[in-house]
Design a protein around this motif. Sequence first.
Motif, short mmCIF file in Angstrom:
data_model
loop_
_atom_site.label_atom_id
_atom_site.label_comp_id
_atom_site.label_asym_id
_atom_site.label_seq_id
_atom_site.Cartn_x
_atom_site.Cartn_y
_atom_site.Cartn_z
N VAL A 37 114.86 58.20 97.29
CA VAL A 37 115.02 59.01 96.08
C VAL A 37 116.48 59.39 95.87
CG1 VAL A 37 114.40 61.22 95.02
CG2 VAL A 37 112.64 59.83 96.10
N THR A 38 117.20 59.65 96.96
CA THR A 38 118.62 60.02 96.86
C THR A 38 119.45 58.87 96.30
OG1 THR A 38 118.38 61.53 98.73
CG2 THR A 38 120.61 60.85 98.16
N VAL A 39 119.28 57.67 96.84
CA VAL A 39 120.05 56.52 96.35
C VAL A 39 119.62 56.17 94.92
CG1 VAL A 39 120.63 54.09 96.79
CG2 VAL A 39 120.46 55.68 98.69
N TRP A 40 118.34 56.33 94.62
CA TRP A 40 117.85 56.13 93.26
C TRP A 40 118.57 57.06 92.28
CZ3 TRP A 40 114.97 59.50 90.10
CH2 TRP A 40 114.36 58.93 88.99
N PHE A 41 118.70 58.33 92.67
CA PHE A 41 119.39 59.31 91.83
C PHE A 41 120.87 58.99 91.71
CE2 PHE A 41 121.72 63.33 91.36
CZ PHE A 41 121.22 63.73 90.12
N LEU A 42 121.52 58.59 92.80
CA LEU A 42 122.94 58.23 92.76
C LEU A 42 123.18 57.06 91.81
CD1 LEU A 42 123.80 58.50 96.56
CD2 LEU A 42 124.46 60.10 94.77
#
Length: 179
Positions: A37-42
């Motif tokens: 989810v973090t890399v998706w948001f980035l």
Amino acid sequence: PSVFVSQAEASFKAQIWGPHPLSGDLSTYGRKLVLLVTVWFLSLVIWGAAANNIADPRPCDGICTWQLICGLISWLYLSVLLIFNILIEYQKMSRYGFFSHLVEFICYLPLIFWWVCGIAAFSAARSTAEGVAIVFSWMCFFGTIALSFRAYHSYLEEDRPDEVPEEVQLQFDTEQRYG
């Protein structure tokens, strides 16, 4: 697979790379989902910043377009993987079908090389990319490496068969023969 470590998993084996299994912390699978989810948001931020630059009156050059393409394709790619993980969590899809932990690990490897190309373009000496693109592309690169590391460890913990100690196997064989 569950997000939190259960009592049954606690006796499975000691976690070398994480906290004690009974601590209530996230399992390797749960950490992988957080990183996903973090890399998706980035990725969303990178292509959103590029879209904002395109909306400005100044002309968008090749780096601006590459930023948009890099962020958008990464975001779409991770969206598909995120949807697969959500479907598995809601038991609409099996983890032991075509989307195993090993396949998921393999799916993250091209994304690492994708971000190498993005970093090379955004961090070049004469790049017109803004600080957001440079910093977040590096974060996507390292986040994807960590994500593939967690996916591989999820494969090691959940997809590979447990090794049965020899004394337990001998006890099981004796009980089966003599009742």
